[in-house]
Design a protein around this motif. Structure first.
Motif, mmCIF file in Angstrom:
data_model
loop_
_atom_site.group_PDB
_atom_site.id
_atom_site.type_symbol
_atom_site.label_atom_id
_atom_site.label_comp_id
_atom_site.label_asym_id
_atom_site.label_seq_id
_atom_site.Cartn_x
_atom_site.Cartn_y
_atom_site.Cartn_z
ATOM 1 N N GLN A 91 16.178 52.824 102.449
ATOM 2 C CA GLN A 91 15.188 51.796 102.632
ATOM 3 C C GLN A 91 14.420 52.465 103.681
ATOM 4 O O GLN A 91 13.036 52.350 103.765
ATOM 5 C CB GLN A 91 15.746 50.499 103.138
ATOM 6 C CG GLN A 91 16.219 49.797 102.058
ATOM 7 C CD GLN A 91 15.430 49.652 100.572
ATOM 8 O OE1 GLN A 91 14.310 49.694 100.682
ATOM 9 N NE2 GLN A 91 16.154 50.198 99.530
ATOM 10 N N PHE A 92 15.047 53.181 104.774
ATOM 11 C CA PHE A 92 13.969 54.007 105.808
ATOM 12 C C PHE A 92 13.057 54.831 105.144
ATOM 13 O O PHE A 92 11.925 54.879 105.448
ATOM 14 C CB PHE A 92 14.978 54.516 106.774
ATOM 15 C CG PHE A 92 14.225 55.161 107.922
ATOM 16 C CD1 PHE A 92 13.934 54.438 109.127
ATOM 17 C CD2 PHE A 92 13.817 56.419 107.960
ATOM 18 C CE1 PHE A 92 13.333 55.204 110.139
ATOM 19 C CE2 PHE A 92 13.122 57.104 108.851
ATOM 20 C CZ PHE A 92 12.984 56.512 109.912
ATOM 21 N N GLU A 93 13.631 55.645 104.349
ATOM 22 C CA GLU A 93 12.911 56.763 103.543
ATOM 23 C C GLU A 93 11.639 55.952 102.756
ATOM 24 O O GLU A 93 10.430 56.697 102.843
ATOM 25 C CB GLU A 93 13.663 57.661 102.696
ATOM 26 C CG GLU A 93 14.885 58.375 103.575
ATOM 27 C CD GLU A 93 14.123 59.451 104.327
ATOM 28 O OE1 GLU A 93 13.113 59.533 104.576
ATOM 29 O OE2 GLU A 93 15.224 60.102 105.303
ATOM 30 N N ILE A 94 11.872 54.941 102.017
ATOM 31 C CA ILE A 94 11.144 54.493 101.354
ATOM 32 C C ILE A 94 9.776 53.602 102.004
ATOM 33 O O ILE A 94 8.918 53.668 101.640
ATOM 34 C CB ILE A 94 11.810 53.323 100.507
ATOM 35 C CG1 ILE A 94 12.440 54.134 99.375
ATOM 36 C CG2 ILE A 94 10.657 52.479 99.667
ATOM 37 C CD1 ILE A 94 13.423 53.331 98.473
ATOM 38 N N ASN A 95 10.321 53.025 103.024
ATOM 39 C CA ASN A 95 9.300 52.655 103.922
ATOM 40 C C ASN A 95 8.379 53.561 104.735
ATOM 41 O O ASN A 95 7.263 53.286 104.621
ATOM 42 C CB ASN A 95 10.085 51.731 105.315
ATOM 43 C CG ASN A 95 10.510 50.556 104.976
ATOM 44 O OD1 ASN A 95 9.955 50.218 103.879
ATOM 45 N ND2 ASN A 95 11.582 50.152 105.721
ATOM 46 N N TYR A 96 8.988 54.817 104.828
ATOM 47 C CA TYR A 96 8.127 56.018 105.288
ATOM 48 C C TYR A 96 7.110 56.304 104.321
ATOM 49 O O TYR A 96 5.751 56.536 104.425
ATOM 50 C CB TYR A 96 9.087 57.231 105.534
ATOM 51 C CG TYR A 96 8.543 58.448 105.478
ATOM 52 C CD1 TYR A 96 8.161 58.987 106.978
ATOM 53 C CD2 TYR A 96 8.463 59.448 104.458
ATOM 54 C CE1 TYR A 96 7.555 60.222 107.022
ATOM 55 C CE2 TYR A 96 7.939 60.362 104.779
ATOM 56 C CZ TYR A 96 7.596 61.138 105.988
ATOM 57 O OH TYR A 96 6.999 62.279 106.099
ATOM 58 N N LEU A 97 7.366 56.042 102.876
ATOM 59 C CA LEU A 97 6.565 56.355 101.908
ATOM 60 C C LEU A 97 5.553 55.249 101.783
ATOM 61 O O LEU A 97 4.195 55.467 101.682
ATOM 62 C CB LEU A 97 7.106 56.424 100.491
ATOM 63 C CG LEU A 97 8.114 57.779 100.414
ATOM 64 C CD1 LEU A 97 8.510 57.734 98.804
ATOM 65 C CD2 LEU A 97 7.233 59.001 100.494
ATOM 66 N N LYS A 98 5.849 53.893 102.403
ATOM 67 C CA LYS A 98 4.970 52.898 102.004
ATOM 68 C C LYS A 98 4.038 52.946 103.237
ATOM 69 O O LYS A 98 2.749 52.768 103.163
ATOM 70 C CB LYS A 98 5.997 51.765 102.170
ATOM 71 C CG LYS A 98 6.502 51.077 100.928
ATOM 72 C CD LYS A 98 7.162 50.143 100.935
ATOM 73 C CE LYS A 98 7.898 49.305 99.919
ATOM 74 N NZ LYS A 98 8.951 48.247 100.321
ATOM 75 N N GLU A 99 4.506 53.667 104.372
ATOM 76 C CA GLU A 99 3.684 53.692 105.494
ATOM 77 C C GLU A 99 2.638 54.971 105.175
ATOM 78 O O GLU A 99 1.332 54.869 105.607
ATOM 79 C CB GLU A 99 4.506 54.198 106.803
ATOM 80 C CG GLU A 99 4.861 53.090 107.393
ATOM 81 C CD GLU A 99 5.795 53.147 108.879
ATOM 82 O OE1 GLU A 99 5.266 54.153 109.422
ATOM 83 O OE2 GLU A 99 6.904 52.682 108.913
ATOM 84 N N HIS A 112 15.179 44.887 91.125
ATOM 85 C CA HIS A 112 14.424 44.309 92.237
ATOM 86 C C HIS A 112 14.506 44.926 93.655
ATOM 87 O O HIS A 112 14.151 44.569 94.639
ATOM 88 C CB HIS A 112 15.054 43.001 92.204
ATOM 89 C CG HIS A 112 16.555 42.793 92.682
ATOM 90 N ND1 HIS A 112 17.512 42.511 91.849
ATOM 91 C CD2 HIS A 112 17.203 42.834 93.966
ATOM 92 C CE1 HIS A 112 18.521 42.504 92.142
ATOM 93 N NE2 HIS A 112 18.535 42.993 93.524
ATOM 94 N N GLU A 113 15.044 46.207 93.718
ATOM 95 C CA GLU A 113 15.344 47.041 94.922
ATOM 96 C C GLU A 113 14.737 48.379 94.405
ATOM 97 O O GLU A 113 15.190 48.896 93.356
ATOM 98 C CB GLU A 113 16.746 47.257 95.320
ATOM 99 C CG GLU A 113 17.254 45.859 95.899
ATOM 100 C CD GLU A 113 17.111 45.816 97.407
ATOM 101 O OE1 GLU A 113 16.362 46.571 97.920
ATOM 102 O OE2 GLU A 113 17.690 45.018 97.716
ATOM 103 N N THR A 114 14.230 49.106 95.471
ATOM 104 C CA THR A 114 13.821 50.389 95.276
ATOM 105 C C THR A 114 15.013 51.528 95.422
ATOM 106 O O THR A 114 15.930 51.160 96.056
ATOM 107 C CB THR A 114 12.640 50.932 96.232
ATOM 108 O OG1 THR A 114 12.986 50.404 97.422
ATOM 109 C CG2 THR A 114 11.270 50.405 95.773
#
Lengths: 265, 607
Positions: free
Chosen positions: B326-334, B305-307
């Motif tokens: 989570q910051f790095e994953i948000n970067y990918l999401k963006e 349930h978490e990346t």
């Protein structure tokens, strides 16, 4: 259902509903701080994308699930997990279930019936209020016997009593499925072992991720360590080390109480 | 930490220059501007040559115009008229002859060279002088949380470099012309280039430089085993300690993030092709980033349930804060990467089903199946696999029980079996959750410990005891089926085995007992069977992992690629990233070929 301690919830999970097969389970997390708990899928409706979960309120997570209303969301539902039951046409099968074990039994029994087997059902509960899925089982099974421990409904006694009667009377029983409390499964296996009837059980050990990652659900099968979530949950009953499973499952009883007390406070 | 005897020339240092012969100063002031003044001959003519007196600032004035690339024939001291040309040394950049001056720096006189070629930006010290000066800076330690404090919390242990410390450390780099550190890095980060940017205080550019090759420097700077990768091949390491490449990497990445300088690249052009990535661990995320930048549509499937994969469930908060992951994953999401949580590929969707919709699939599921030793008593209640222990603690935040619902495995005396990073993580987590005694049992000696040196060091500071050259024989239980002690046997090292490490051999009759009320087995992991159960046509190698072509990381199933632990067995974060990078490149090559072929068929069809 069953005066609030056994709950049935229909959950919209279209992707899972299409794929889930009898014997498989899902892992549910209610909220951000919640734990992951495995719940068996009692039924599915692929067309409307609904899976049916039936569970007994025993700890914090299940209590939280009970408090959900129609239209609420669960934080996470993962599935389907575990190997599906091996369903073939074998002739006559005897499905025994106790307590909430009947939920998963129902799904498997349905599949066996659809595969063209003659299905005999024996479902048991502690008392009449705890009995579940009576109508559904009645619909599936060619014969159905109900037992309650205290005799408030059906036959008084354990599922092993009618099981013994069937095993004595009928020689065409090709397979026994036993799903329920560990002690019940153990007693069933002890009995069928005497008659040499192949017996499958569905185990419910402590589980976290449900994908084979943590090893928390390890069980001894034929003296070999297996992971229930990827190698099971259905195993040959004669090979399972029930003693060990019982000891492992009682590991967190105190924590469960602490957690509930904490949330009440 | 800060050595008062540090000898180091800073960027833009003002140079007091003198003629090496008459010792007269060459510095002059002209129209309020400080300059170094020489006489020089150019095409036989005597000219005045003026240089900027600041180190690394290349401003040249001449009395007659010179073309770029032209050389002056000779340098002269304007006072004693002697030639300053040095016979033995040549410019390290262009090989031209160099002029010699003396500078007073670091409170002594040092020989300093200037290239005779106009436009060449080399000036400096001879290699020998350079080494003599720079080697004197010791390797800079990171400030870290006090050890008595940190055993009671889950906050990160090292605080990271300050910019002063980073500048000092970057100054230690020799800027080798053929850098070995780059070869030591599985993704070949241009290490000297980024360090020289750090030395010039261009931290943001340094971070961008790393990101050309490594998408997640903040993560790698924290969890890479640098001492066995880039830092192991640093030339400085021969005589002194190597440059702290990992700490510098961490510093610039943190700088970039904290100063809000992270830029999400604009994706130009869309190939219209779709890639499915199974697993959101370091390998999967690298493929996602690389392929997204090439214009593919990416969907990442995560079972939990978490990346983050191992970065989230495995590595504890005090070693890698989850906010960074989570910051790095948000970067990918963006960047436009789609992430689907709670999808166990193999059951909810099979690889074959994915291939119906996606043009290629990357399998980066890791090796999640914990290994046990199969010794007596191992199934007892409070014996955990490292995976379970860490998953409970990290992913489910059991250390915050009962605020979080997942119960915490309690232990006062804890034994951890194994010597890798995972074992250290378990031991240090146990200390933080109230264990009074934590013992790591490892069958080889200290020299063979596979964990990062820094983790072992931190662990020892926090009071973890090591029982090296020991191996568990059986677990002794109480009546309640919980463990109360581990019986171990002493080992000695024999001949090296296939892996090159010396094989441990049990010593007869050397049994001893370690008391414990919680045991954690951290002896590695095997391949998870789920992906194979539904993909029987994907071949496995003799260890049961996925068989791939090592050049492309393509599996025996076309358009299905794999990398990381599911191919190699337990390895490191950066190796998984390296594998992802290889696969992404091969995938792109193959898919662009496929696209061209598709277009071609379409054209012929029209004709």
């Amino acid at each position: 259902m069953a005066k609030g301690t056994i709950i049935r919830q229909d959950i919209l999970a279209p992707k899972i509903a299409v794929k889930v097969r009898p014997g498989q389970f899902v892992i549910v997390r209610v909220n951000e701080t919640g734990e992951r708990i495995p719940l068996t899928v009692a039924d599915k409706d692929a067309f409307s994308g609904i899976i049916t979960l039936i569970f007994q309120v025993v700890g914090k997570t299940t209590a939280l699930m009970r408090s959900l209303n129609e239209g609420d969301f669960l934080k996470d539902v993962v599935g389907p997990l575990g190997k599906p039951a091996d369903v073939n046409k074998v002739g006559t099968v005897l499905m025994t279930g106790g307590g909430t074990g009947v939920a998963i039994l129902h799904h498997i029994a349905k599949a066996f019936k659809e595969a063209g087997n003659y299905v005999i059902g024996i479902t048991g509960a502690r008392t009449r209020d705890m009995l579940i899925l009576e109508n559904e089982m009645e619909y599936i099974c060619d014969e159905l016997v109900i037992t309650t421990d205290d005799g408030t409904y059906g036959e008084m006694g354990f599922v092993t009593d009618p099981l013994k009667k069937y095993l004595d009377e009928r020689y065409d029983i090709k397979l026994v499925y036993a799903i329920g409390p560990i002690i019940m499964m153990k007693n069933v296996v002890n009995l069928t072992g005497k008659y040499d009837v192949p017996t499958m059980v569905s185990l419910n050990p402590i589980m976290i991720d449900g994908t084979g990652m943590c090893g928390g659900c390890r069980v001894k099968i034929d003296n070999e360590t297996k992971f229930c979530c990827v190698d099971g949950p259905d195993f040959d009953g004669f090979k399972v080390d029930f003693e060990e499973l019982m000891k492992r499952n009682s590991l967190y009883l105190q924590d469960e109480k602490d957690s509930l007390l904490f949330s009440i406070r | 930490m800060l050595d008062p005897n540090i000898k180091y020339l800073k960027f833009k240092t003002f140079l007091h220059t003198y003629c090496p012969h008459c010792k007269n100063t060459l510095n002059i002031e002209k129209e309020d501007k400080k300059l170094i003044h020489f006489k020089a001959t150019y095409h036989g003519e005597m000219i005045d040559l003026m240089l900027s007196p600041y180190l690394d600032v290349f401003e040249v004035e001449t009395s007659i115009a010179m073309r770029k690339g032209d050389r002056v024939d000779d340098f002269f001291c304007p006072h004693c008229k002697k030639s300053l040309l040095h016979k033995g040394i040549h410019c390290a950049e262009c090989g031209s002859p160099v002029g010699e001056v003396t500078i007073s720096a670091l409170s002594r006189l040092i020989t300093f060279f200037l290239c005779t070629k106009y436009g060449c930006e080399w000036h400096g010290l001879s290699k020998r002088d350079e080494r003599n000066i720079k080697l004197k800076i010791p390797r800079q330690d990171m400030p870290e949380q006090d050890q008595t404090l940190r055993v009671h919390n889950f906050q990160e242990v090292p605080y990271g470099y300050t910019s002063e410390l980073a500048l000092l450390e970057a100054g230690r780099c020799l800027q080798c012309k053929t850098p070995h550190c780059v070869d030591g890095c599985p993704v070949n980060v241009d290490i000297p280039a980024f360090i020289s940017l750090v030395a010039e205080e261009r931290f943001n550019e340094a971070a961008k430089k790393i990101k050309e090759r490594n998408v997640f420097p903040a993560i790698c700077g924290r969890v890479c085993p640098q001492e066995s990768q880039c830092e192991s091949s640093c030339v400085l390491g021969e005589k002194d300690k190597p440059v702290a490449i990992g700490r510098l990497e961490r510093f610039v990445a943190d700088y970039e993030r904290k100063m809000d300088l992270v830029e999400v690249p604009i994706i130009k052009g869309n190939t219209g092709m779709n890639i499915a990535i199974i697993g959101s661990g370091p390998g999967g995320l690298t493929v996602a980033s690389d392929m997204r930048q090439l214009g593919y549509n990416i969907t990442v499937y995560e079972a939990l349930h978490e990346t983050g994969g191992v970065l989230t469930y495995g590595i504890p908060e005090f070693r890698l804060p989850k906010a960074i992951v989570q910051f790095e994953i948000n970067y990918l999401k963006e960047m436009g990467v789609r992430v689907e949580l709670n999808h166990v590929i193999g059951t909810i969707l099979t690889i074959d089903e994915l291939l119906e919709h996606f043009d290629a699939v990357y399998v980066g599921v890791g090796a999640g199946l914990p290994r046990f030793m199969n010794v007596e008593g191992e199934s007892m209640g409070n014996i955990f696999s490292a995976n379970e222990y860490l998953t409970r603690m990290n992913l489910m935040k059991a250390y915050k029980f009962p605020e979080y619902d997942t119960p915490k495995p309690k232990g006062n005396k804890v034994v951890v079996v194994g010597g890798g990073n995972v074992a250290m993580d378990c031991a240090r987590t146990a200390i933080r959750t109230g264990a009074s005694e934590v013992t790591v049992v490892y069958r080889r000696s200290r020299h063979e410990l596979p964990a990062r040196a820094e983790e072992v060091h931190h662990g020892e500071e926090e009071g973890i005891r090591f029982k090296l050259l020991s191996n568990p024989l059986r677990y002794i239980g109480t009546d309640n089926n919980t463990v109360k002690a581990v019986e171990c046997i002493r080992m000695e090292l024999g001949e090296p085995d296939a892996s090159g490490r010396r094989r441990p051999i049990p010593v007869k009759d050397s049994d001893f007992v370690v008391e414990c009320d919680l045991a954690i087995v951290a002896i590695g992991t095997g391949p998870n069977p789920i992906i194979f159960q539904s993909t029987p046509d994907m071949e496995r190698n003799k260890w049961g992992y996925i068989k791939v072509n090592p050049k492309t990381n393509e599996t025996t199933k076309e358009f299905v690629y794999a990398g990381g632990d599911i191919v190699t067995g337990s390895a490191t974060v950066i190796e998984a990233m390296g594998a992802g990078r290889i696969a992404a490149r091969a995938m792109h090559e193959k898919l662009s070929g496929k696209k061209k072929a598709k277009n071609r068929t379409r054209v012929t069809a029209k004709n």
